[in-house]
Write a protein that holds these residues in place. Structure first.
Motif, PDB file in Angstrom:
ATOM      1  N   ARG A  68       0.792  -1.255   0.026  1.00 34.46           N
ATOM      2  CA  ARG A  68       0.198  -0.118  -0.254  1.00 34.46           C
ATOM      3  C   ARG A  68       0.972   1.439   0.211  1.00 34.46           C
ATOM      4  NH1 ARG A  68      -5.229   1.870   3.959  1.00 34.46           N
ATOM      5  NH2 ARG A  68      -6.220   3.010   2.556  1.00 34.46           N
ATOM      6  N   GLY A  69       0.652   2.090  -1.040  1.00 33.33           N
ATOM      7  CA  GLY A  69       1.444   3.428  -0.832  1.00 33.33           C
ATOM      8  C   GLY A  69      -0.152   4.485  -1.864  1.00 33.33           C
ATOM      9  N   THR A  74      -1.317  -2.532  -4.099  1.00 35.59           N
ATOM     10  CA  THR A  74      -1.050  -3.872  -5.489  1.00 35.59           C
ATOM     11  C   THR A  74      -1.227  -5.143  -4.720  1.00 35.59           C
ATOM     12  OG1 THR A  74       1.468  -2.774  -5.906  1.00 35.59           O
ATOM     13  CG2 THR A  74      -1.074  -1.664  -6.753  1.00 35.59           C
ATOM     14  N   TYR A  75      -1.297  -5.982  -5.441  1.00 36.19           N
ATOM     15  CA  TYR A  75      -0.692  -7.440  -5.155  1.00 36.19           C
ATOM     16  C   TYR A  75      -0.065  -7.896  -5.902  1.00 36.19           C
ATOM     17  CZ  TYR A  75      -4.148  -6.697  -1.658  1.00 36.19           C
ATOM     18  OH  TYR A  75      -5.033  -6.316  -0.414  1.00 36.19           O
ATOM     19  N   SER A 101       2.254  -1.082 -11.868  1.00 39.83           N
ATOM     20  CA  SER A 101       2.577   0.019 -10.401  1.00 39.83           C
ATOM     21  C   SER A 101       3.606  -0.998  -9.449  1.00 39.83           C
ATOM     22  CB  SER A 101       1.013  -0.772  -9.480  1.00 39.83           C
ATOM     23  OG  SER A 101       0.330   0.118 -10.357  1.00 39.83           O
ATOM     24  N   PRO A 102       4.113   0.561  -8.526  1.00 41.81           N
ATOM     25  CA  PRO A 102       4.808   0.145  -7.560  1.00 41.81           C
ATOM     26  C   PRO A 102       4.406  -1.260  -6.500  1.00 41.81           C
ATOM     27  CG  PRO A 102       4.631   2.218  -7.746  1.00 41.81           C
ATOM     28  CD  PRO A 102       3.498   1.345  -8.204  1.00 41.81           C
ATOM     29  N   PRO A 103       5.257  -1.937  -5.487  1.00 42.04           N
ATOM     30  CA  PRO A 103       6.731  -1.317  -5.774  1.00 42.04           C
ATOM     31  C   PRO A 103       7.067  -2.700  -7.021  1.00 42.04           C
ATOM     32  CG  PRO A 103       6.339  -3.417  -4.145  1.00 42.04           C
ATOM     33  CD  PRO A 103       4.654  -3.031  -5.242  1.00 42.04           C
ATOM     34  N   MET A 104       6.480  -3.224  -8.347  1.00 38.88           N
ATOM     35  CA  MET A 104       7.203  -4.322  -8.869  1.00 38.88           C
ATOM     36  C   MET A 104       7.943  -3.508  -9.798  1.00 38.88           C
ATOM     37  SD  MET A 104       7.660  -6.781 -10.711  1.00 38.88           S
ATOM     38  CE  MET A 104       8.547  -7.943 -11.867  1.00 38.88           C
ATOM     39  N   PRO A 105       9.485  -4.149  -9.972  1.00 41.10           N
ATOM     40  CA  PRO A 105      10.093  -3.429 -10.336  1.00 41.10           C
ATOM     41  C   PRO A 105      10.107  -3.422 -12.436  1.00 41.10           C
ATOM     42  CG  PRO A 105      11.113  -4.992  -9.220  1.00 41.10           C
ATOM     43  CD  PRO A 105       9.808  -5.269  -9.350  1.00 41.10           C
ATOM     44  N   TRP A 106       9.297  -3.871 -13.007  1.00 43.52           N
ATOM     45  CA  TRP A 106       9.115  -4.134 -13.664  1.00 43.52           C
ATOM     46  C   TRP A 106      10.325  -3.417 -14.472  1.00 43.52           C
ATOM     47  CZ3 TRP A 106       9.501   0.118 -17.413  1.00 43.52           C
ATOM     48  CH2 TRP A 106       8.981   1.534 -16.551  1.00 43.52           C
ATOM     49  N   TYR A 107      11.033  -2.342 -15.082  1.00 42.01           N
ATOM     50  CA  TYR A 107      12.059  -2.010 -15.643  1.00 42.01           C
ATOM     51  C   TYR A 107      13.784  -3.561 -15.486  1.00 42.01           C
ATOM     52  CZ  TYR A 107      11.878  -0.357 -11.034  1.00 42.01           C
ATOM     53  OH  TYR A 107      11.695  -0.359  -9.371  1.00 42.01           O
ATOM     54  N   ASN A 108      13.636  -4.152 -14.741  1.00 42.88           N
ATOM     55  CA  ASN A 108      14.356  -4.865 -14.394  1.00 42.88           C
ATOM     56  C   ASN A 108      14.152  -6.651 -15.352  1.00 42.88           C
ATOM     57  OD1 ASN A 108      15.154  -3.377 -12.328  1.00 42.88           O
ATOM     58  ND2 ASN A 108      14.869  -3.982 -10.873  1.00 42.88           N
ATOM     59  N   PRO A 135      -5.183 -11.145  -5.107  1.00 46.05           N
ATOM     60  CA  PRO A 135      -6.844  -9.787  -4.636  1.00 46.05           C
ATOM     61  C   PRO A 135      -6.093  -8.920  -6.383  1.00 46.05           C
ATOM     62  CG  PRO A 135      -5.584 -10.861  -2.899  1.00 46.05           C
ATOM     63  CD  PRO A 135      -4.847 -11.389  -3.555  1.00 46.05           C
ATOM     64  N   SER A 136      -7.514  -8.124  -6.397  1.00 40.30           N
ATOM     65  CA  SER A 136      -7.300  -7.519  -7.413  1.00 40.30           C
ATOM     66  C   SER A 136      -6.384  -5.743  -6.901  1.00 40.30           C
ATOM     67  CB  SER A 136      -8.768  -7.170  -8.160  1.00 40.30           C
ATOM     68  OG  SER A 136      -9.379  -8.185  -8.678  1.00 40.30           O
ATOM     69  N   ARG A 137      -6.343  -5.536  -7.786  1.00 41.69           N
ATOM     70  CA  ARG A 137      -6.084  -3.550  -6.912  1.00 41.69           C
ATOM     71  C   ARG A 137      -7.199  -3.328  -6.273  1.00 41.69           C
ATOM     72  NH1 ARG A 137      -2.858   1.164 -10.071  1.00 41.69           N
ATOM     73  NH2 ARG A 137      -2.514   2.369  -9.138  1.00 41.69           N
ATOM     74  N   ILE A 138      -6.159  -2.249  -5.300  1.00 41.02           N
ATOM     75  CA  ILE A 138      -7.336  -1.593  -4.442  1.00 41.02           C
ATOM     76  C   ILE A 138      -6.977   0.285  -4.763  1.00 41.02           C
ATOM     77  CG2 ILE A 138      -8.592  -1.010  -2.147  1.00 41.02           C
ATOM     78  CD1 ILE A 138      -7.865  -3.955  -2.029  1.00 41.02           C
ATOM     79  N   ARG A 139      -8.195   0.550  -4.723  1.00 37.86           N
ATOM     80  CA  ARG A 139      -7.955   1.871  -5.378  1.00 37.86           C
ATOM     81  C   ARG A 139      -6.874   3.008  -3.542  1.00 37.86           C
ATOM     82  NH1 ARG A 139     -13.765   4.070  -7.210  1.00 37.86           N
ATOM     83  NH2 ARG A 139     -13.091   4.679  -5.086  1.00 37.86           N
TER      84      ARG A 139
END
Length: 159
Positions: A68-69, A74-75, A101-108, A135-139
């Motif tokens: 959460r941020g 996100t999950y 979305s964070p914290p996934m480092p997609w650029y890696n 679970p799905s992303r929560i606003r």
């Protein structure tokens, strides 16, 4: 002297093995990529608590613990589901284009060698049944009902 010679002989024998593994496309290489790339850190529930022991029943099935941020919560997704509905080529293409979305480092992911992406796909597919979605992303204005890690970016100093 003999110990030193033996050490260099053994080191010389292992170097070609390591060089051979890079560029190889295999389930075994995919397992190595998933560990070194940190995939299990988030996408395998309980991985950190077991100090890196991979439970094949849970491996890469996502997590019910959220992150959460300011972006919301996100999950880590169930990668087995993703791989089960894609071809290897489609999976590799997704990894090359992904932006999450964070914290996934997609650029890696985009920095990976294509052979490592292919190996990762083969490893994930080898794990078997894919289970249920994470679970799905929560606003950001909604409170999650699952456990979550609160990530608070530091405040930037004002000039």
């Amino acid at each position: 002297m003999r110990v030193t010679s033996l050490f260099f002989l053994l080191a010389g024998l292992t170097m070609p093995i390591a060089a051979f593994a890079q560029g190889e496309v295999s389930v075994e290489r995919g397992l190595q990529v998933s560990i070194i790339g940190g995939c299990h850190d988030c996408h395998t529930e309980g991985y950190s608590e077991t100090e890196g022991k991979i439970d094949p029943e849970k491996a890469l099935m996502g997590s019910s613990v959220g992150w959460r941020g300011p972006w919301g919560t996100t999950y880590a997704t169930n990668l087995r589901i993703d791989a089960s509905v894609m071809t290897e080529r489609g999976f590799v293409g997704m990894l090359k284009r992904i932006r999450t979305s964070p914290p996934m480092p997609w650029y890696n992911l985009r920095a990976m060698e294509e052979s490592d992406m292919q190996s990762l796909y083969q490893y994930i597919r080898s794990l078997g049944k894919h289970g249920k979605p994470a679970p799905s992303r929560i606003r950001s204005d909604k409170e999650p009902t699952t456990p979550y890690v609160q990530l608070v970016p530091p405040q930037m100093p004002r000039n």
